[in-house]
Design a protein around this motif. Sequence first.
Motif, mmCIF file in Angstrom:
data_model
loop_
_atom_site.group_PDB
_atom_site.id
_atom_site.type_symbol
_atom_site.label_atom_id
_atom_site.label_comp_id
_atom_site.label_asym_id
_atom_site.label_seq_id
_atom_site.Cartn_x
_atom_site.Cartn_y
_atom_site.Cartn_z
ATOM 1 N N GLU A 13 0.838 -1.217 0.000
ATOM 2 C CA GLU A 13 0.000 0.000 0.000
ATOM 3 C C GLU A 13 0.862 1.252 0.000
ATOM 4 O OE1 GLU A 13 -0.835 -2.486 2.369
ATOM 5 O OE2 GLU A 13 -2.359 -3.278 1.000
ATOM 6 N N ALA A 14 1.862 1.274 0.894
ATOM 7 C CA ALA A 14 2.693 2.478 1.016
ATOM 8 C C ALA A 14 3.494 2.718 -0.260
ATOM 9 C CB ALA A 14 3.640 2.347 2.213
ATOM 10 N N ALA A 15 4.064 1.644 -0.824
ATOM 11 C CA ALA A 15 4.894 1.800 -2.025
ATOM 12 C C ALA A 15 4.063 2.355 -3.176
ATOM 13 C CB ALA A 15 5.507 0.455 -2.409
ATOM 14 N N ILE A 16 2.873 1.771 -3.376
ATOM 15 C CA ILE A 16 2.052 2.197 -4.509
ATOM 16 C C ILE A 16 1.529 3.612 -4.282
ATOM 17 C CG2 ILE A 16 -0.169 1.751 -5.660
ATOM 18 C CD1 ILE A 16 0.690 -1.300 -5.418
ATOM 19 N N ALA A 17 1.151 3.937 -3.044
ATOM 20 C CA ALA A 17 0.654 5.297 -2.773
ATOM 21 C C ALA A 17 1.747 6.333 -3.035
ATOM 22 C CB ALA A 17 0.155 5.394 -1.326
ATOM 23 N N GLU A 18 2.956 6.042 -2.589
ATOM 24 C CA GLU A 18 4.057 6.993 -2.804
ATOM 25 C C GLU A 18 4.383 7.167 -4.283
ATOM 26 O OE1 GLU A 18 8.045 7.462 -0.702
ATOM 27 O OE2 GLU A 18 7.109 5.815 0.432
ATOM 28 N N ALA A 19 4.460 6.022 -4.976
ATOM 29 C CA ALA A 19 4.785 6.062 -6.412
ATOM 30 C C ALA A 19 3.692 6.809 -7.178
ATOM 31 C CB ALA A 19 4.954 4.643 -6.952
ATOM 32 N N ALA A 20 2.435 6.535 -6.842
ATOM 33 C CA ALA A 20 1.315 7.195 -7.533
ATOM 34 C C ALA A 20 1.329 8.695 -7.256
ATOM 35 C CB ALA A 20 -0.013 6.580 -7.083
ATOM 36 N N GLY A 21 1.701 9.062 -6.012
ATOM 37 C CA GLY A 21 1.802 10.486 -5.666
ATOM 38 C C GLY A 21 2.832 11.186 -6.536
ATOM 39 N N LEU A 22 3.943 10.532 -6.779
ATOM 40 C CA LEU A 22 4.982 11.123 -7.630
ATOM 41 C C LEU A 22 4.485 11.275 -9.070
ATOM 42 C CD1 LEU A 22 8.164 9.304 -6.234
ATOM 43 C CD2 LEU A 22 7.708 11.761 -6.185
ATOM 44 N N ILE A 23 3.771 10.258 -9.573
ATOM 45 C CA ILE A 23 3.239 10.363 -10.944
ATOM 46 C C ILE A 23 2.231 11.520 -11.029
ATOM 47 C CG2 ILE A 23 1.751 9.223 -12.646
ATOM 48 C CD1 ILE A 23 3.273 6.643 -12.107
ATOM 49 N N ALA A 24 1.341 11.600 -10.044
ATOM 50 C CA ALA A 24 0.350 12.681 -10.047
ATOM 51 C C ALA A 24 1.037 14.048 -9.975
ATOM 52 C CB ALA A 24 -0.627 12.501 -8.885
ATOM 53 N N ALA A 25 2.223 14.089 -9.357
ATOM 54 C CA ALA A 25 2.960 15.357 -9.221
ATOM 55 C C ALA A 25 3.866 15.631 -10.423
ATOM 56 C CB ALA A 25 3.792 15.323 -7.933
ATOM 57 N N GLY A 26 3.736 14.815 -11.474
ATOM 58 C CA GLY A 26 4.479 15.112 -12.696
ATOM 59 C C GLY A 26 5.847 14.466 -12.784
ATOM 60 N N GLU A 27 6.112 13.468 -11.914
ATOM 61 C CA GLU A 27 7.407 12.781 -11.966
ATOM 62 C C GLU A 27 7.286 11.438 -12.714
ATOM 63 O OE1 GLU A 27 10.160 14.176 -11.106
ATOM 64 O OE2 GLU A 27 9.127 15.941 -10.323
ATOM 65 N N VAL A 28 8.437 10.799 -12.940
ATOM 66 C CA VAL A 28 8.490 9.522 -13.670
ATOM 67 C C VAL A 28 8.836 8.393 -12.706
ATOM 68 C CG1 VAL A 28 9.673 8.233 -15.495
ATOM 69 C CG2 VAL A 28 9.211 10.680 -15.794
ATOM 70 N N VAL A 29 8.053 7.305 -12.778
ATOM 71 C CA VAL A 29 8.284 6.143 -11.910
ATOM 72 C C VAL A 29 8.261 4.871 -12.762
ATOM 73 C CG1 VAL A 29 7.291 4.750 -10.051
ATOM 74 C CG2 VAL A 29 7.296 7.241 -9.847
ATOM 75 N N ALA A 30 9.218 3.980 -12.533
ATOM 76 C CA ALA A 30 9.217 2.683 -13.230
ATOM 77 C C ALA A 30 8.375 1.684 -12.456
ATOM 78 C CB ALA A 30 10.647 2.166 -13.371
ATOM 79 N N PHE A 31 7.652 0.840 -13.178
ATOM 80 C CA PHE A 31 6.739 -0.111 -12.525
ATOM 81 C C PHE A 31 6.648 -1.406 -13.327
ATOM 82 C CE2 PHE A 31 3.065 0.291 -15.407
ATOM 83 C CZ PHE A 31 3.385 1.460 -16.090
ATOM 84 N N PRO A 32 6.324 -2.521 -12.645
ATOM 85 C CA PRO A 32 6.225 -3.802 -13.354
ATOM 86 C C PRO A 32 4.897 -3.927 -14.094
ATOM 87 C CG PRO A 32 5.702 -4.105 -11.041
ATOM 88 C CD PRO A 32 6.069 -2.660 -11.196
#
Length: 359
Positions: A13-32
């Motif tokens: 939960e924490a990992a996905i919430a943090e990663a999604a927050g970064l995407i919503a804020a205009g950043e790039v995240v790698a995901f499986p």
Amino acid sequence: METKFWEVKKNPEAAIAEAAGLIAAGEVVAFPTETVYGLGADGLNAEAVAKIFAAKGRPADNPLILHIADTEQIYPLTSGLNANARALMDTFWPGPLTIVVPRSELVPDIVTAGLDTVAIRMPSHPVAAALIRAAGCPVAAPSANVSGKPSPTNAKDVADDMTGKVAGILDGGSCGIGVESTVVDTTSPVPTILRPGGITREMLEERLGAVEIDPALNGDPALRPKAPGMKYRHYAPKAPMYLYEGTLAAQRLTEAVLRAQKQGLHIGVLCDDAVKGRLEESLRRGHTAEIFSWGQGKADLAEHLYEVLRDFDRVSPELIIAMGVDEKGLGLAVMNRLRKAAGYQILQAEEGGITVKNG
Ligand code: TXA
Ligand code: MG
């Protein structure tokens, strides 16, 4: 840039919430995903999407796929879906199928590289789906490799390419399918495979009837692929690679490996378990061949192909000799990647002898 690394299974939960927050804020995240790892950004934010192109070193004329988590998300992105597009969505989503459809005004030009179509896919990987839902936007995502390298199928290969270049990497383990999604153009009179992948030609034909394959996929340099990305030299290891195909591929490959070993060449070999076993018996003790097996069957080959191509660069052979499979089922996708990796240096091994194709 500091790159966050989350091992998803430790605290999903924490990992996905943090990663999604970064995407919503205009950043790039790698995901499986179930195919290969993706490099995701908010697909409706042109500045965020530009960061993907920068991190990969990707040519601007190569459009991106928009990833969605629910069918309804496609409607604002397209000016209309025909019966073929709907049939494909109903049958194969979520899963390793990307459909090319007419774009809407909402989709930024940078995503489509100026084309009047947009590629859309709904991945089945639970981490990908949860991330897209939590980000609350369509997620633009190419494969998470530096342009020109094989697509990464595990988080370590992503980290090798992307550490310092993106805001985060979600480690969700290895990708099950291992080759990218099938890309189908639904806007042509007959639906056309622009890139073979996890959903096979036979599965598409069963659902749609006739399906065409972009003729540029066989490597003819005079033809221009309809998926811009298919024209680039991709997947290729650094060493020259020769690909044996045909009914006698295993036998002729074995002979070639023994010859090269006698000449003292440091060679890399790609073959299945059975051929690897026989080679190890035939080669003398102390041999220096780097023999990588994909396991057994086409699904194993698809799953391990990109890992092995990256491994070849780690062991730096002078020459790579690889064995092909037939083009049925997943064979079409893996042979497309293998032929490209070999720069179309193909040795067709049949009863009558060996012919060099395109070589
Ligand atoms: O499995 C996959 O599809 C992975 C995962 C991350 O979802 N993604 C992926 O993306 O392979 P990428 O960018 O590496 O490959 C997308 C391919 C490229 O060959 C691109 O040219 C083609 O799809 N493509 C994208 N939009 C297109 C369009 N509108 N028309 C034709 N081809 C398009
Ligand atoms: Mg790619």
